[in-house]
Motif scaffolding. Structure first.
Motif, PDB file in Angstrom:
ATOM      1  N   ILE A 262      -1.186  48.898 -12.701  1.00 33.93           N
ATOM      2  CA  ILE A 262      -2.642  48.809 -12.804  1.00 33.93           C
ATOM      3  C   ILE A 262      -3.128  47.817 -11.752  1.00 33.93           C
ATOM      4  CG2 ILE A 262      -4.580  48.175 -14.287  1.00 33.93           C
ATOM      5  CD1 ILE A 262      -2.884  48.971 -16.668  1.00 33.93           C
ATOM      6  N   PRO A 263      -4.034  48.208 -10.860  1.00 32.52           N
ATOM      7  CA  PRO A 263      -4.461  47.329  -9.763  1.00 32.52           C
ATOM      8  C   PRO A 263      -5.470  46.272 -10.213  1.00 32.52           C
ATOM      9  CG  PRO A 263      -5.626  49.409  -9.627  1.00 32.52           C
ATOM     10  CD  PRO A 263      -4.665  49.547 -10.771  1.00 32.52           C
ATOM     11  N   GLY A 264      -5.033  45.390 -11.079  1.00 31.86           N
ATOM     12  CA  GLY A 264      -5.897  44.334 -11.568  1.00 31.86           C
ATOM     13  C   GLY A 264      -5.507  42.978 -11.015  1.00 31.86           C
ATOM     14  N   PHE A 265      -5.987  41.917 -11.676  1.00 36.99           N
ATOM     15  CA  PHE A 265      -5.724  40.559 -11.219  1.00 36.99           C
ATOM     16  C   PHE A 265      -4.240  40.219 -11.282  1.00 36.99           C
ATOM     17  CE2 PHE A 265      -9.434  37.431 -11.019  1.00 36.99           C
ATOM     18  CZ  PHE A 265     -10.170  38.317 -10.254  1.00 36.99           C
ATOM     19  N   GLY A 266      -3.559  40.701 -12.326  1.00 38.82           N
ATOM     20  CA  GLY A 266      -2.156  40.374 -12.485  1.00 38.82           C
ATOM     21  C   GLY A 266      -1.333  40.871 -11.315  1.00 38.82           C
ATOM     22  N   LYS A 267      -1.507  42.139 -10.968  1.00 39.37           N
ATOM     23  CA  LYS A 267      -0.765  42.704  -9.831  1.00 39.37           C
ATOM     24  C   LYS A 267      -1.183  42.041  -8.528  1.00 39.37           C
ATOM     25  CE  LYS A 267       0.890  47.182  -8.208  1.00 39.37           C
ATOM     26  NZ  LYS A 267       0.984  46.760  -6.809  1.00 39.37           N
ATOM     27  N   LEU A 268      -2.458  41.693  -8.420  1.00 36.72           N
ATOM     28  CA  LEU A 268      -2.945  41.036  -7.210  1.00 36.72           C
ATOM     29  C   LEU A 268      -2.266  39.678  -7.016  1.00 36.72           C
ATOM     30  CD1 LEU A 268      -5.011  41.074  -4.859  1.00 36.72           C
ATOM     31  CD2 LEU A 268      -6.597  39.900  -6.405  1.00 36.72           C
ATOM     32  N   ALA A 284      -7.887  34.314  -7.039  1.00 37.29           N
ATOM     33  CA  ALA A 284      -7.625  35.028  -8.292  1.00 37.29           C
ATOM     34  C   ALA A 284      -7.352  34.068  -9.441  1.00 37.29           C
ATOM     35  CB  ALA A 284      -6.440  35.979  -8.106  1.00 37.29           C
ATOM     36  N   VAL A 285      -6.521  33.059  -9.184  1.00 33.53           N
ATOM     37  CA  VAL A 285      -6.211  32.104 -10.250  1.00 33.53           C
ATOM     38  C   VAL A 285      -7.441  31.283 -10.613  1.00 33.53           C
ATOM     39  CG1 VAL A 285      -4.801  30.112 -10.872  1.00 33.53           C
ATOM     40  CG2 VAL A 285      -3.783  32.001  -9.606  1.00 33.53           C
ATOM     41  N   LEU A 286      -8.231  30.887  -9.614  1.00 35.79           N
ATOM     42  CA  LEU A 286      -9.429  30.092  -9.887  1.00 35.79           C
ATOM     43  C   LEU A 286     -10.437  30.879 -10.714  1.00 35.79           C
ATOM     44  CD1 LEU A 286     -10.768  27.366  -9.382  1.00 35.79           C
ATOM     45  CD2 LEU A 286     -11.844  28.345  -7.352  1.00 35.79           C
TER      46      LEU A 286
END
Length: 317
Positions: A262-268, A284-286
């Motif tokens: 899934i191309p979401g924040f986790g994969k990013l 992304a982490v911020l």
């Protein structure tokens, strides 16, 4: 209530500042030199130095941090070192995907967890109570990655009823989107529902045995009214638990997005760590930290409305 909210908001601001420092230093503590990675195979010292200068990596860390925070407050999170796209644009593409996954998982977890917890507390010692506790133990014990892979094997490989991976935008194909989100949402929602169910049951059992409920019962108040009063008081604890579980939901989304592609924040974030893409990781982490702090601030405010004692305590200080 105003001072209660202001105090919580002040605490949130301090948390965000400390989190920004931790994110900035943590990203730079990753092994490897991003300039060397970007320079390709057999890079020359001149090429590496030019890349460091281009992305500001040759500056002292305090200078880099001040520049990063100043630009972030203006909405500029930098430029991706991979495709030269702005980090803001990259995050804007990925954020709706993770938000959809998180909100659907939260919806499943809250609805299933609260309903199961209430019924389990009201029918304590029944077959449903034992089944709900077994479900809670299962949800707390099974890791997300194992449950996700089990779902793929059962529902995709053997039964062929759900896609194994991939993502389709909700606006492009609503039916296809929901079909592909079923397994990831259930994987994340199962653990969340287990925690909420056990907390709701425990809190409601304590409220149902409280003196005010026994007094209401002795005065002839109906069972439904007793449950309503007890449930309202038990929701203060449950609301706090829901807010705290957001951290687990975010960390679980990282693994789940990798499993189901899934191309979401986790994969990013995972891809950014692999390629030493500092701006994307930081952004992304911020944004994730900001969302977590804001949700917890809303939970604190809701807790203050549910428990008048907090508003009174906040006004007296």
């Amino acid at each position: 209530m105003k001072w209660f909210i202001l105090r919580r908001a002040g605490t949130s601001v301090v948390t965000l500042v400390l989190a920004s420092v931790a994110v900035f230093l943590g990203v730079r503590a990753l092994p490897g030199d991003p300039a060397t990675v970007l320079a390709g195979e057999s890079p020359t010292p001149e090429a590496v130095a030019e890349i460091r200068r281009q992305f500001g990596l040759d500056r002292p860390l305090p200078v880099q941090y001040v520049h990063y925070v100043t630009q972030a407050l203006r909405g500029n999170l930098g430029v991706s070192t991979q495709d030269k796209a702005t980090v803001t644009h990259v995050l804007a593409e990925r954020l709706p995907v993770t938000l959809e996954l998180a909100l659907l998982a939260m919806l499943v977890g809250v609805v299933v967890g609260v309903l199961a917890g209430v019924v389990s507390a009201v029918r304590r010692g029944s077959a449903f109570d034992y089944a709900a506790n077994a479900f809670g133990l299962f949800g707390l014990s099974v890791p997300h990655f194992w449950l996700g892979m089990l779902g793929i094997v059962v529902f995709s490989v053997h039964w062929h009823v759900l896609p194994a991976s991939g993502f389709v935008g909700l606006a492009d194909d609503p039916a296809g989107n929901l079909e592909r989100m079923v397994m990831p949402v259930l994987v994340l929602g199962t653990g969340l529902a287990a925690v909420i169910m056990r907390q709701t049951r425990s809190s409601l059992l304590g409220q149902l045995s409280a003196d005010y409920v026994r007094t209401a019962r002795s005065k002839g108040l109906g069972g439904g009214q007793q449950l309503t009063h007890a449930l309202r008081n038990s929701l203060t604890t449950v609301t706090t638990v829901i807010g705290l579980q957001l951290a687990g939901l975010i960390s679980g989304a990282v693994i789940t997005e990798q499993i189901f592609v899934i191309p979401g924040f986790g994969k990013l974030i995972v891809d950014g760590v692999s390629s030493r893409n500092y701006p994307v990781i930081q952004g992304a982490v911020l944004v994730t930290v900001v969302g977590y702090v804001l949700v917890n601030l809303l939970v604190d405010v809701a807790y203050g409305y549910l428990d008048p004692r907090l508003r009174t305590a906040g006004a007296s200080r």
